[in-house]
Design a protein around this motif. Structure first.
Motif, short mmCIF file in Angstrom:
data_model
loop_
_atom_site.label_atom_id
_atom_site.label_comp_id
_atom_site.label_asym_id
_atom_site.label_seq_id
_atom_site.Cartn_x
_atom_site.Cartn_y
_atom_site.Cartn_z
N LYS A 86 0.76 -1.12 -0.11
CA LYS A 86 0.16 -0.05 0.15
C LYS A 86 1.10 1.15 -0.31
CE LYS A 86 -3.56 -2.40 2.90
NZ LYS A 86 -4.12 -2.42 4.62
N PRO A 87 0.34 2.27 -0.28
CA PRO A 87 1.44 3.59 -0.67
C PRO A 87 1.63 3.89 1.02
CG PRO A 87 -1.10 3.92 -1.95
CD PRO A 87 -1.05 2.18 -1.43
N GLU A 88 1.48 3.58 1.94
CA GLU A 88 1.63 3.41 3.00
C GLU A 88 2.69 2.99 3.51
OE1 GLU A 88 -1.83 3.31 2.57
OE2 GLU A 88 -2.72 2.43 4.27
N ASP A 89 3.07 1.84 2.36
CA ASP A 89 4.45 1.33 3.27
C ASP A 89 5.60 1.63 2.92
OD1 ASP A 89 1.96 -1.65 2.36
OD2 ASP A 89 2.57 -0.69 4.55
N THR A 90 5.36 3.21 2.37
CA THR A 90 5.95 3.74 1.48
C THR A 90 7.66 4.27 2.33
OG1 THR A 90 5.28 4.51 -0.53
CG2 THR A 90 7.82 6.02 0.55
N ALA A 91 8.81 3.74 2.75
CA ALA A 91 9.90 3.61 3.47
C ALA A 91 11.06 3.47 3.08
CB ALA A 91 8.98 3.78 4.83
N VAL A 92 11.75 4.04 4.03
CA VAL A 92 13.50 2.89 4.48
C VAL A 92 13.37 1.97 5.15
CG1 VAL A 92 15.88 3.09 3.86
CG2 VAL A 92 14.01 5.08 2.99
N TYR A 93 13.15 1.29 4.82
CA TYR A 93 13.60 -0.86 5.66
C TYR A 93 14.63 -0.69 5.51
CZ TYR A 93 8.94 -0.96 4.19
OH TYR A 93 7.04 -0.64 3.82
N PHE A 94 14.68 -0.86 7.10
CA PHE A 94 16.54 -1.13 8.16
C PHE A 94 16.34 -3.12 8.34
CE2 PHE A 94 18.03 3.01 7.19
CZ PHE A 94 16.62 3.56 7.10
N CYS A 95 16.69 -3.47 8.94
CA CYS A 95 17.42 -5.33 9.34
C CYS A 95 18.13 -4.91 10.54
CB CYS A 95 16.67 -6.34 8.58
SG CYS A 95 18.95 -6.15 7.99
N SER A 96 17.70 -4.99 11.36
CA SER A 96 19.08 -5.00 12.62
C SER A 96 18.57 -6.05 13.74
CB SER A 96 18.72 -3.05 13.75
OG SER A 96 19.17 -3.15 14.63
N ILE A 97 19.61 -6.20 14.81
CA ILE A 97 19.12 -7.37 15.48
C ILE A 97 18.00 -6.50 16.41
CG2 ILE A 97 20.18 -7.45 18.07
CD1 ILE A 97 22.60 -7.97 16.93
N TYR A 98 17.45 -7.17 16.73
CA TYR A 98 16.10 -6.30 18.03
C TYR A 98 16.10 -4.82 18.56
CZ TYR A 98 11.64 -5.56 20.05
OH TYR A 98 10.69 -5.59 21.23
N ARG A 99 15.44 -3.96 18.66
CA ARG A 99 15.94 -2.69 19.21
C ARG A 99 15.00 -2.29 19.91
NH1 ARG A 99 20.84 1.56 16.50
NH2 ARG A 99 21.43 -0.54 15.11
N GLY A 100 14.06 -3.08 19.81
CA GLY A 100 12.34 -2.79 20.36
C GLY A 100 11.88 -1.91 19.62
N PRO A 101 10.40 -1.87 20.00
CA PRO A 101 9.45 -1.74 19.18
C PRO A 101 9.78 -0.03 18.28
CG PRO A 101 8.79 -1.28 20.69
CD PRO A 101 9.71 -1.70 21.10
N ALA A 102 10.12 0.75 18.85
CA ALA A 102 10.72 1.92 18.57
C ALA A 102 11.89 2.32 17.48
CB ALA A 102 10.77 2.84 18.54
N GLY A 103 13.26 0.62 17.74
CA GLY A 103 14.20 1.16 16.85
C GLY A 103 14.89 1.55 17.78
N VAL A 104 15.78 1.84 18.74
CA VAL A 104 16.19 3.24 19.18
C VAL A 104 17.95 3.15 19.02
CG1 VAL A 104 14.63 3.31 21.21
CG2 VAL A 104 16.36 1.76 21.64
N GLY A 105 18.63 3.65 19.36
CA GLY A 105 19.91 3.75 19.13
C GLY A 105 20.47 4.13 17.68
N ASP A 106 21.86 4.27 17.54
CA ASP A 106 22.38 4.72 16.68
C ASP A 106 23.23 3.32 15.43
OD1 ASP A 106 23.44 7.42 18.25
OD2 ASP A 106 21.99 7.20 16.69
N GLY A 107 23.82 3.64 14.81
CA GLY A 107 24.61 2.85 13.81
C GLY A 107 23.82 1.59 12.75
N TRP A 108 22.20 2.23 12.04
CA TRP A 108 22.15 1.92 10.98
C TRP A 108 23.19 1.31 10.30
CZ3 TRP A 108 16.82 -0.13 12.96
CH2 TRP A 108 16.59 0.10 13.90
N GLY A 109 22.89 0.37 9.48
CA GLY A 109 22.81 0.19 7.80
C GLY A 109 22.30 1.57 6.79
N GLN A 110 22.68 1.26 5.59
CA GLN A 110 22.38 2.39 4.29
C GLN A 110 20.17 2.10 4.44
OE1 GLN A 110 23.22 4.76 3.16
NE2 GLN A 110 25.75 3.61 2.57
N GLY A 111 19.82 1.04 4.64
CA GLY A 111 18.36 0.74 4.35
C GLY A 111 18.64 0.50 3.14
N THR A 112 16.30 0.19 2.36
CA THR A 112 17.07 -0.21 0.94
C THR A 112 15.01 0.93 0.84
OG1 THR A 112 16.21 -1.48 -0.89
CG2 THR A 112 15.32 -2.61 1.62
#
Length: 118
Positions: A86-112
Motif C-alpha cells: 500500500k502507499p502507506e508502506d512507502t519508507a526506507v526499510y532497515f534490518c537490525s538486531i532487535y532494538r525494541g518496537p521503536a528501533g532505538v539507537g544509532d549505527g543503522w545500515g543504509q536501508g533499502t
C-alpha cells in the motif's frame, strides 16, 4: 558484532509485492532476534516484523496478513516478503538486531527504499 546490508527495495504499484533481503556479517547471527524496521519521511522508525533465532515471527498490526519474515541462519540472511503493498508502506526499510518496537539507537545500515505508488 553483527552488521547488516539491506537490499531488494524498489518502486511498485499498490497491490504489488517485493522481497527484501538482509545479509548479515560477523559472528553470532544465529543467536539474535532480528527485526525489520521502517522509517517514512517525517515519521519515527517503527518495527515491522521480528524473528527469533528459532524462526518464530512477530508482526506489527500493519504487516499482519501481508508480510512474511523468514531467516536462513546458514546463509546469515533474513528476508521480508511483502505482498499487497500500500502507499502507506512507502519508507526506507532497515534490518537490525532487535532494538525494541521503536528501533532505538544509532549505527543503522543504509536501508533499502520501498516506494508504493497509488
Amino acid at each position: 558484532q553483527v552488521q547488516f546490508v539491506e537490499s531488494g527495495g524498489g518502486l511498485v504499484q499498490s497491490g504489488g509485492s517485493l522481497r527484501l533481503s538482509c545479509a548479515a556479517s560477523g559472528s553470532g547471527f544465529g543467536n539474535y532476534v532480528v527485526g525489520w524496521y521502517r522509517q517514512a519521511p517525517g515519521k519515527q522508525r517503527e518495527l515491522v516484523a521480528g524473528i527469533t533465532h528459532g524462526g518464530t515471527p512477530n508482526y506489527a498490526d500493519s504487516a499482519k496478513g501481508r508480510f512474511t519474515i523468514s531467516r536462513d541462519n546458514a546463509k546469515n540472511t533474513v528476508y521480508l516478503q511483502m505482498n499487497n503493498l500500500k502507499p502507506e508502506d512507502t519508507a526506507v526499510y532497515f534490518c537490525s538486531i532487535y532494538r525494541g518496537p521503536a528501533g532505538v539507537g544509532d549505527g543503522w545500515g543504509q536501508g533499502t527504499q520501498v516506494t508504493v505508488s497509488s
